[in-house]
Every structure is written in C-alpha cells, then in structure tokens.
Design an enzyme around this catalytic site. Structure first.
Site, PDB file in Angstrom:
ATOM      1  N   ASP A   1      -5.209   9.613  14.561  1.00  0.00           N
ATOM      2  CA  ASP A   1      -5.932   8.905  13.157  1.00  0.00           C
ATOM      3  C   ASP A   1      -6.581   7.595  13.421  1.00  0.00           C
ATOM      4  O   ASP A   1      -6.206   6.820  12.699  1.00  0.00           O
ATOM      5  CB  ASP A   1      -4.580   9.173  12.165  1.00  0.00           C
TER       6      ASP A   1
ATOM      7  N   VAL B   1       4.487   0.877   1.798  1.00  0.00           N
ATOM      8  CA  VAL B   1       4.586  -0.441   2.771  1.00  0.00           C
ATOM      9  C   VAL B   1       4.619  -1.647   1.640  1.00  0.00           C
ATOM     10  O   VAL B   1       3.702  -1.803   0.866  1.00  0.00           O
ATOM     11  CB  VAL B   1       3.286  -0.608   3.550  1.00  0.00           C
TER      12      VAL B   1
ATOM     13  N   LYS C   1       7.738  -0.346   6.359  1.00  0.00           N
ATOM     14  CA  LYS C   1       7.041   0.897   6.253  1.00  0.00           C
ATOM     15  C   LYS C   1       8.390   1.749   5.743  1.00  0.00           C
ATOM     16  O   LYS C   1       9.074   2.176   6.477  1.00  0.00           O
ATOM     17  CB  LYS C   1       6.326   1.307   7.348  1.00  0.00           C
TER      18      LYS C   1
ATOM     19  N   GLY D   1       0.904   5.352   1.177  1.00  0.00           N
ATOM     20  CA  GLY D   1       0.295   6.655   1.927  1.00  0.00           C
ATOM     21  C   GLY D   1       0.799   7.854   1.877  1.00  0.00           C
ATOM     22  O   GLY D   1       1.888   7.883   1.254  1.00  0.00           O
ATOM     23  N   SER D   2       0.515   8.851   2.476  1.00  0.00           N
ATOM     24  CA  SER D   2       1.010  10.034   2.705  1.00  0.00           C
ATOM     25  C   SER D   2       2.404  10.057   2.961  1.00  0.00           C
ATOM     26  O   SER D   2       3.035  10.757   2.467  1.00  0.00           O
ATOM     27  CB  SER D   2       0.140  11.090   3.402  1.00  0.00           C
TER      28      SER D   2
ATOM     29  N   GLY E   1       4.549   7.409   2.682  1.00  0.00           N
ATOM     30  CA  GLY E   1       5.406   6.651   1.853  1.00  0.00           C
ATOM     31  C   GLY E   1       4.844   5.270   1.366  1.00  0.00           C
ATOM     32  O   GLY E   1       3.566   5.509   1.076  1.00  0.00           O
TER      33      GLY E   1
ATOM     34  N   GLY F   1       0.774  -1.175   0.011  1.00  0.00           N
ATOM     35  CA  GLY F   1       0.134  -0.146  -0.043  1.00  0.00           C
ATOM     36  C   GLY F   1       0.979   1.221   0.013  1.00  0.00           C
ATOM     37  O   GLY F   1       2.021   1.122   0.108  1.00  0.00           O
TER      38      GLY F   1
END
Ligand SMILES: *[C@@H]1O[C@H](CO)[C@@H](O)[C@H](O)[C@H]1NC(C)=O
Ligand SMILES: *[C@@H]1O[C@H](CO)[C@@H](O)[C@H](O)[C@H]1NC(C)=O
Ligand SMILES: *[C@@H]1O[C@H](CO)[C@@H](O)[C@H](O)[C@H]1NC(C)=O
Ligand SMILES: *[C@@H]1O[C@H](CO)[C@@H](O)[C@H](O)[C@H]1NC(C)=O
Ligand SMILES: *[C@@H]1O[C@H](CO)[C@@H](O)[C@H](O)[C@H]1NC(C)=O
Ligand SMILES: *[C@H]1O[C@@H](CO)[C@H](O)[C@@H](O)[C@@H]1NC(C)=O
Length: 939
Positions: free
Chosen positions: A789, A680, A694, A675-676, A678, A673
């Site tokens: 979050d 994974v 990650k 994300g903002s 970086g 995946g």
C-alpha cells in the site's frame, strides 16, 4: 616480447619516423584527439560541466582532466572518467586509443553497448565500466594484456564469451549484477593468474566447472545468487547453479572468500576443508541444499571471520571451534543440526573475542541446555538467536554478563525455571506472547533476584505481590522502575542497602505504609516517584538532605504532616504534593501552614514505627503476565520512565490505563486520523514524550489481523526510513501500537498543503528515502516483505523531513519459496499494480509499481485519480506522452522548475531521469519492472 610491447615499439618507430619526417607527430595526436572529441560529443549530460569546461579543443589533450599520456610518445595511456556523473554512449572511436592501458568510466550513467572496437585496445590492462547502464553482450576479444576487468552492475546479457577466459593474465574478473545467462565455461580453468572472480547475481545456471581447481591463485570466489530470488522461483535475475560444488575448489589453499550462497548446490563438505583452506576468512554457503555433517576441521581455518551455513540440510553434531579466534558471525540456523547436551560448541566460541552474532535457531537441539559459559562469550555479542530449537533447561543467569546483547530470542523452546532478571529481552514484545505462554504453562515463575542487577524495569505489567526485603541484596543496582503494576505492601527498610540506587519509581501501584526514613541513606538518589499509591504517615524530614534529588513526587497518596522545606526541597513545586490527606507546610506548596505541636509528636511516632513495627517481609514476586526486564549500564538508561526508542531497544509495553491518560481518554481533540483499521491519536507520556498511537478496531473483520501483521513485521525490521515503534498495548479487547510521532505529517498532506513549494531536491530526497525503505523491505531480509500500500499518505515526514514508510497493516511477509501470493485485501485505486488490483497478485513488483505512481504524483502534483484522468488517459500515459514529445515541462508541477532557475538544464535532466525511472517501475508485466535495488541506485 609480448604483443603489446611489440606493437608499442612498432608505433614508436613509426611515430619517430614521422617526427623526423614532419616537424610534429601530428598524425598520432589527432587520432587520439579525434577519438576523445567524439567521446565528448557523445555525452548528453555533464551536470558538473567537467568535460564541457575542461576538454577544450584549444588545450592539448594530455592536459585534459581524466587523461594521462605516455611521456615519450604523448599518446593517451589512461582515461579515467569515473564518477563524473556523465550520461551518454561510448563511441567506437575509443578503439583508436591504441596505447590505452587504463579505461575507467565507472559510476556514470553510460548507456548502450560497449563497442566491439574496444577489442583493438591491445595494451589495455585495466577496464572498469562498473555501475553504468550498459546493455548488450560483452564484446571483448583477445585483450591479452588485461589484468582487471570490472563490468559489474550493468545490464550486460547473453553468455560470457569464451574469449574472456583466454586472457591468461587476468587477475580480477567482476561480472556481478548483470543478466548474463548460460553456463560458466570450462575454460575458466585457463585463467591461471586469476585471484578474484565474482559472478554474483546473474542468471547463470548449471554447475561450477571442475576445472576451477586449476586456478591456484584464487582468493575470492563469489557466485552468490541474487538474494531476492534465492530459492524463490523465477521472476528476477538469479543464478541457478546446482549440482555438487566441485571438490577441487576446496583444494585452492589461497582462498579467502567463498560465497556460493542462495544457489541450489547439493553436496557435502569435504571433511578436510579447514585443513586445505588455511586462509579462509569468509565461508558463505547459506541457502543451498548442502547436507551431511559440518566438518570439524573448519576449526583449523583459524583466519575464519564469518561462517554462514544457515538454511541448508546439514545434519549431525555441531563441532567445537575453539581455534576460531577471529570469528565474528556464526550462523547455523535452519538446518537439522544437533549438539551435545552441554552444547560444548557454544563454550568453544568463548575464545572468539570479536563474536557479534550467533544464530542457531531452527535446529534439532533436543536434550541440549544452554551452558553457563554462555556468559563468557564475547562482550561484543549483539545477537543471539536460538528459538525454535527444543532447547531445555533454564536460561543461565550468566547471560546477563553480555552487556551489549540487544537481540536475544529464545521463544519456542522447552525452557523452564526462573527468568534471569538481566540482559535485555527481545524486541518482539507483542510477539512474545508465545514465550510468556510457554513459561506460564511449564513453570512457576519465582525465585530470587540475581544480585548483580543493574537496572530493573518491570513497569507497565500486571505484576502483583510485595517487594521482598532481599531487594537489599541488590548492592549495585542503579534503578528500580516498578511503576504501573499492581504491587502492594510496604517498602522494605532494607532498601537502603542498595547504596547505588539513583532512581526509584513505584508510582501507580497499591503500595502503602510509611515512607521509610532509610531512603535518605541512598545519597545518590536523583529520582523518587511514589505518586499514586496509598502511602500514609509523614514525609521523612531526612529526605531533604538528599543532595542530588531532582525529581520527587508523592502526589495522590494519604500523607500528612509537614512537608520538609530544606535544601533540595526548595526546588519542588506544589505538584509533587497534591492530593494527600493532610500535608502542611510552606505556602508555596499550596498546603495549609503547620501548627508546632502537630509536628513533634508525629515525627516521634513515625520513628518508633519504623524501628519496631515494620517486619522483614518475605514474599516472592508473582509474575502474572509477561516479564520484561531491562538492565542497562546506568549510562544507557535515562532516569525515570523515559521510553527507550533508539534502534535495538525493546518495545515498551504500555498499559491501557496509562495510554488512556496520555491521550485524554482518546479524546476527539487528540484524533490524528481514521482509517479502515481504526484510529490514530496523539498523546503525551508523563515524561513529556509525544507519541502517536494507532488503535486497531479489532471488532472489524481483519482488524486483529492487521495489528498482528503490522506488529510482526515492525518487530523484525529496522531502518531509518521506516516508521519506528515505541511500544504496544495489547489485551483481549484492545490492541494498539505506539509509534513515534511524525511532526510533518504525511507526504500527501505536505504535497497538497498551502506551504508546499515543490523543491526538487526535497522531493528527490523523499523519493530516495522511500526507495531505500523499499529496497530494504524487498531485499534486506531473509524473505521479502511487500508493503502492498505504497502511496503518499502512507509515507510520513519526521522533523528533519526524512521520509518514513508507515502503515504495514496489509503488508505481506513472504515465506520461503514464495515470490507471489494472492490476496483479497483491497488495494488503493490508482496506486495498485494492474495484476494486484485486478487479480490480487502480490509480489515485490506491486510495490515497485506503486512507487512509480508515487514518483509521478510527487513531481507532477497530480493524483492518479485526478479528474483529468480516466478512459484512455492515465497519469502514466500523460507523462509518457510528454516524455516522448520531449516536453516534460508540460507535466511538471506548477512552479516546480521556473525558467530562471540557475540550474534549469541540469534539473530538467534530473526530471527526465526521474520520469524515465518511474516508467521502468510502471511496466505492465511485473517481470519487466526494475527492482528496488536498481531504482534506489538510479535515484
Ligand atoms: C583541466 O583540468 C586539469 C586537471 O584538473 C587542469 O590541470 C587543467 O588546467 C584544466 N584545464 C582547463 C582548460 O580548465
Ligand atoms: C534451474 O535449472 C534447472 C536445471 O538445471 C531448471 O530445471 C530450473 O527450472 C532452473 N530454475 C530456475 C529458477 O531458473
Ligand atoms: C585435493 O587435494 C588432495 C590432497 O592434495 C588430493 O588427494 C585430491 O585429489 C585433491 N582433489 C581434487 C579434486 O583436486
Ligand atoms: C534444486 O536442485 C534439486 C535437485 O538437486 C531440484 O530437484 C530442484 O528443483 C532445484 N531447485 C530449483 C529451484 O532449481
Ligand atoms: C534548584 O534548581 C537550580 C536550577 O535548576 C539548581 O541550580 C539548584 O542547584 C537547585 N537547588 C537545589 C537545592 O537542588
Ligand atoms: C578510428 O575509429 C573509427 C571508428 O571505429 C573511425 O571510423 C576512424 O575514422 C577512426 N580513425 C582515426 C584515424 O581517427
């Protein structure tokens, strides 16, 4: 004769009179029966159908479950409904059970007020309504017979009525975890029989009345503040006791537990405290403003098990405590204490055989050096924190005797000399850069390896140099792992003196020369990994006699000659030998067959070389970056390069090369995946361990910060419901965290996947897991951590479907004195609390709000951003309306609760409770939201 006995006699007389007059004592029976029937009718939820089935109008009440009666008068004397999971209210009619001695309705979900009619229960000796949801004021008048009163863990408010303090027989008073306010009345001194008083976690203020010294029987005093607030201001319930601790309290010789922690007391401790409190077992005075010296007389309190004085203003020398043999926890951190140069107090603690925790960090220990006697501290010692204390000198190598030490922190001191190569060095690898720098700047790291090493793991560093022949002095060493470094040179022949060696891994270095024949002298060898080096010559034939050798790898070298084929070699495959110069042997090793001549001459030359040419090399290891050493008893260490992942084990530092190989150069196919922060990736280490990595995009603004935040937070916390870190990889251009892989993905993925079946129990379990994780983050540490979050995509499911909270990239670790901070970090729309989303205000309440939204989403399977919401209607509104209309089946996720479900009613009740709980989390004002302790316990 006391009132109750008098009353009893009168009633017995009356009832006898009636029994003479009428054929049965019907009058009394019906009163109790009526009261209990009204109670039964006030119960709105009885999930186990206990009262529903058992309290039958056709059987005598004295046979009802939870009810006991007096033998003679047949009136109810005991009503014990604890932990029946009942929900409902308590009717005033209970006040008519005039012979009731024991009323225990604890651990249910009763709501409303406790009726003042209960004051009529003149025989009552024991009342326990703990762990319910009662509110309102404490109603009792003069219950003169009362001995035990437990109203803890409810929502009682207002002042403590002074009538409570007129109950001269009262032995135990527990009002903790309520929202009582006002002062503690002076009348408390009248409770002359009191043995235990707990007012923990209320909103009490003022000081402790001096009259407390009158209570000569006191054993337990707990006025601890709600930990969440502590010195932090305002938002949640907290005691705010202040002023001096009345000296009289230190004259109560019976005292066993004194907990005044997390308040604002400012006084000194009397010098004779240990003499006047000979029975003291727990002294918890941490997080106050106490000052002055720590009295040496504490040493006379020989029963003491826990001394918590951390986080105060204590000054002076830390005295010695040689008599505290039962001490388990010694916490003096965060004061202004100093010590003698030899730190004699540490030596004195060697008498404490059960010592588990020593914390002295954050003091003024200039000029002090850790004594060698530190190695004589108890074998049960697990935590030793002495960072930020200006300690000088070397770290005594004796520290390695402490076999169970799992967390030792010595960073930010003025330590010098060599790093003792034993003990397990801390969890906070990524944080340890400060330690390394300190060592680097002040020291030349070199020196002999201590002889009692059991296991050396220096793998995955940037270590260079050669192995010194002194390695042979490591007589009891079990394992050496130097893999993934920059070592070069030969393997010294003297290595065969290490007779206990079971595992050697030198892979991925620049070792060269011949493989010494003497390796065959280490009869217990099970693992020998020499792969990816530059070894030349032949594989010594003697190695085939190693009976226990299970893993053998010499691939990627420059070896030649015959591969031995006897004994243990019969089990190895061609993989052990690939990529060499000119190996020959049996076909199954996928090498060409050998010609006879070759063999003999080569063997001889090798033997000659071994004997004459290999000189003893003297060289020290130059340790270039962080040295990470691990020694464990062999049983704790797996052979080879198994990554330690269990709790308490340190992080593994993984090199970029290793990581790149394990993820196939971070290939797209391994991408899990983005994300903002970086990306994974999935990966697998050589030893077969799967992991997620990650990788932080440190070029992005905030990427570096995100890595720092996450590793800082994850290195200080451990909980079964938080994602666990295996290791990290960090250099100037690259930062990554290696995490346990979560085979079942995120809750979001699961929630919206095809296989999803909406099992209520499973959802509840996940909710509980998340609640426990948040409870731990908010309340389980010295200062709260706010995740910021919380949403289904940040909660992962392990192979057992246990939920683990992940993604701490924007989390906030609060410092002392903070309960709210401002942030510019973008919150996730839909899940962010109003004050967080609009004004960037972050407090633990923000997580509580997000948790509330997540609860709604899980059970309705509707995202807060669903198209049906917008304008006036939000997910919260939608559920609120259905709750008000008593029609929650309308909002439950489809197929979640079919009508035909055998426990339909019960589960519907659960759902109502869950939604009600969610609403308490979703209060607009953060101050009105419940906290995660309550939320978790409700669930
Ligand atoms: C109620 O429970 C009590 C105690 O468990 C038991 O002795 C009694 O038989 C039960 N009565 C009925 C009607 O189930
Ligand atoms: C604590 O009490 C003092 C007065 O005794 C008051 O000034 C202060 O605001 C209170 N603090 C809290 C957190 O309630
Ligand atoms: C505590 O006891 C000592 C010795 O018995 C006495 O001198 C002192 O006055 C007492 N202090 C208080 C506050 O009761
Ligand atoms: C603690 O007490 C001191 C005075 O001893 C006072 O100045 C300070 O405001 C108090 N702190 C809180 C949080 O009430
Ligand atoms: C080869 O492997 C088998 C099964 O793993 C084991 O039983 C046997 O003892 C091994 N043989 C040798 C010589 O190590
Ligand atoms: C005792 O309880 C009160 C309520 O507190 C009722 O109103 C009374 O009717 C009841 N008395 C009897 C004899 O049951």
């Amino acid at each position: 004769m006391d009132i109750c006995m008098f009353y009893f006699s009168v009633l017995v007389l009356i009832s006898n009179y009636f029994s003479l007059t009428f054929s049965t004592p019907l009058f009394n029976l019906t009163t109790d029966q009526y009261a209990l029937t009204v109670l039964k009718n006030s119960i709105v939820s009885d999930p186990n159908a206990i009262l529903y089935k058992n309290w039958s109008i056709h059987t005598p009440i004295c046979g009802w479950i939870g009810v006991s009666c007096g033998i003679i008068h047949q009136r109810v004397t005991v009503l014990d409904l604890s932990s029946f999971e009942l929900r409902g209210t308590i009717p005033p009619h209970l006040g008519n059970l005039s012979f009731l001695r024991v009323l225990d309705i604890s651990s249910n979900s009763f709501t409303g007020i406790l009726p003042s009619e209960l004051s009529k229960l003149r025989c009552l000796e024991d009342i326990n309504v703990a762990a319910n949801n009662f509110s309102g004021e404490i109603p009792f008048g003069a219950l003169s017979q009362l001995r035990h009163m437990d109203l803890s863990d409810n929502g009682f408010s207002g002042k403590i009525p002074s009538s409570v303090f007129n109950i001269s027989r009262l032995q135990n008073l527990n009002l903790s975890f309520n929202i009582l306010d006002g002062n503690i009345p002076e009348e408390i001194g009248g409770l002359s029989s009191l043995e235990s008083v707990s007012l923990r976690s209320n909103e009490l203020e003022g000081s402790i009345p001096y009259t407390i010294f009158n209570i000569s029987s006191l054993m337990i005093v707990n006025f601890r503040r709600n930990m969440l607030s502590g010195k932090l201001p305002n938002n949640i319930c907290s005691n705010n006791l202040s002023g001096s601790i009345p000296l009289g309290i230190f004259n109560i010789t019976t005292l066993q537990l004194l907990d005044l922690s997390w308040n604002n007391f400012s006084s000194t401790l009397p010098s004779n405290i240990g003499l006047s409190l000979p029975n003291l077992q727990y002294l918890h005075l941490h997080t106050n403003n106490l000052s002055g010296p720590i009295p040496a007389s504490i040493n006379n309190a020989s029963q003491l098990e826990e001394l918590f004085l951390l986080d105060n203003l204590f000054t002076g020398f830390i005295p010695s405590f040689p008599s505290l043999r039962l001490l388990t926890r010694f916490l003096l951190s965060q004061n202004s204490l100093s010590a003698t140069p030899e730190m004699e107090f540490l030596s004195s603690l060697t008498n404490s055989e059960h010592l588990e925790v020593v914390e002295i960090s954050g003091n003024l220990l200039q000029g002090c050096a850790l004594p060698n006697s530190i190695g004589n501290l108890s074998q049960s010692l697990e935590i030793f924190l002495a960072h930020n204390s200006s300690i000088r000198g070397v770290i005594p190598s004796e520290i390695g005797n402490l076999a169970n030490l799992s967390d030792i922190q010595l960073h930010n001191n003025h330590l010098s000399g060599s790093i003792p190569l034993q003990g397990s060095i801390p969890l906070e690898f990524c944080e340890m850069s400060s330690l390394a720098e300190l060592y680097m700047s002040n020291n030349e790291l070199e020196g002999p390896i201590p002889e009692y090493l059991v296991f050396v793991n220096l793998s995955s560093n940037y270590l260079s140099g050669q192995i010194t022949p002194q390695v042979g002095d490591l007589k009891i060493i079990n394992g050496i792992d130097l893999s993934f470094n920059l070592f070069s040179g030969d393997i010294p022949i003297s290595i065969d003196h290490c007779e206990s060696l079971e595992s050697i891994s030198l892979s991925n270095n620049n070792f060269g020369g011949f493989i010494p024949q003497s390796l065959a002298n280490m009869k217990g060898l099970t693992t020998l990994d020499l792969s990816k080096n530059s070894f030349t010559g032949m594989i010594p034939k003697s190695l085939q006699d190693l009976k226990f050798l299970e893993y053998f790898n010499v691939s990627y070298n420059k070896l030649e000659g015959e591969i031995p084929n006897g004994s243990c070699f019969s089990n190895f495959t061609s993989l052990s030998f690939v990529h060499n110069s000119a190996l020959c042997g049996p076909a199954r090793f996928e090498v060409p067959p050998c010609s006879k001549d070759d063999e003999g001459s080569k063997l001889k030359s090798v033997a000659r070389l071994m004997k004459y040419i290999l000189p003893p090399l003297f060289s020290a290891m130059a340790i270039v970056i962080i040295v990470v050493i691990l020694i464990r008893r062999w049983k704790h260490v797996r052979v080879g390069t198994q990554v330690p992942t269990s709790l308490g084990n340190p992080w593994r530092i993984i090199s970029y090369i290793e990581l790149s190989r394990a993820t196939n150069s971070f290939s797209e196919t391994n991408l899990l995946g983005r994300g903002s922060f970086g990306s994974v990736f999935r990966g697998v280490f050589d030893d077969g361990l799967y992991f997620a990595v990650k990788v932080f995009n440190i070029e992005l603004e905030g990427g570096n910060k995100s890595f720092e935040t996450e590793s800082r937070i994850l290195s200080t916390i451990r909980h079964r419901n938080l994602v666990r870190i295996i290791g990290c990889c960090t250099n100037m251009e690259f930062k990554a965290l290696i995490l346990e892989i979560m085979p079942n993905g995120s809750v979001e993925k699961w929630l919206y996947s095809n296989g999803y079946c909406g099992d209520i129990l499973q959802l509840l379990n996940i909710s509980i897991d998340v609640a426990l994780a948040l409870e731990y983050l908010h309340h389980g540490n010295t200062f709260p951590i706010v995740h910021c979050d919380i949403k289904p995509s940040n909660v992962l499911l392990d192979e057992d479907m246990t939920a683990r909270v992940a993604d701490f990239g924007i989390a906030k670790l609060f410092e002392e004195g903070e309960a709210m901070v401002h942030t510019k970090t973008l919150a996730t729309i839909g899940y962010a609390a109003p004050e967080y989303g609009s004004e960037g205000k972050v407090s633990t309440g923000a997580d509580v709000y997000s948790f509330g939204i997540m609860l709604l989403e899980m059970f309705t399977r509707k995202k807060p951003t669903d198209d049906m919401f917008g304008g006036e209607m939000s997910l919260k509104e939608w559920v609120t309306e259905s709750l008000q209309a008593n029609e929650i089946s309308q909002v439950l996720a489809p197929a979640m609760l079919p009508e035909r479900d055998r426990h339909f009613d019960m589960k519907m009740n659960w759902m109502t409770s869950v939604f009600e709980l969610a609403m308490k989390c979703l209060a607009i004002s953060p101050d009105e939201r419940i906290n995660m302790i309550e939320a978790a316990s409700t669930l």
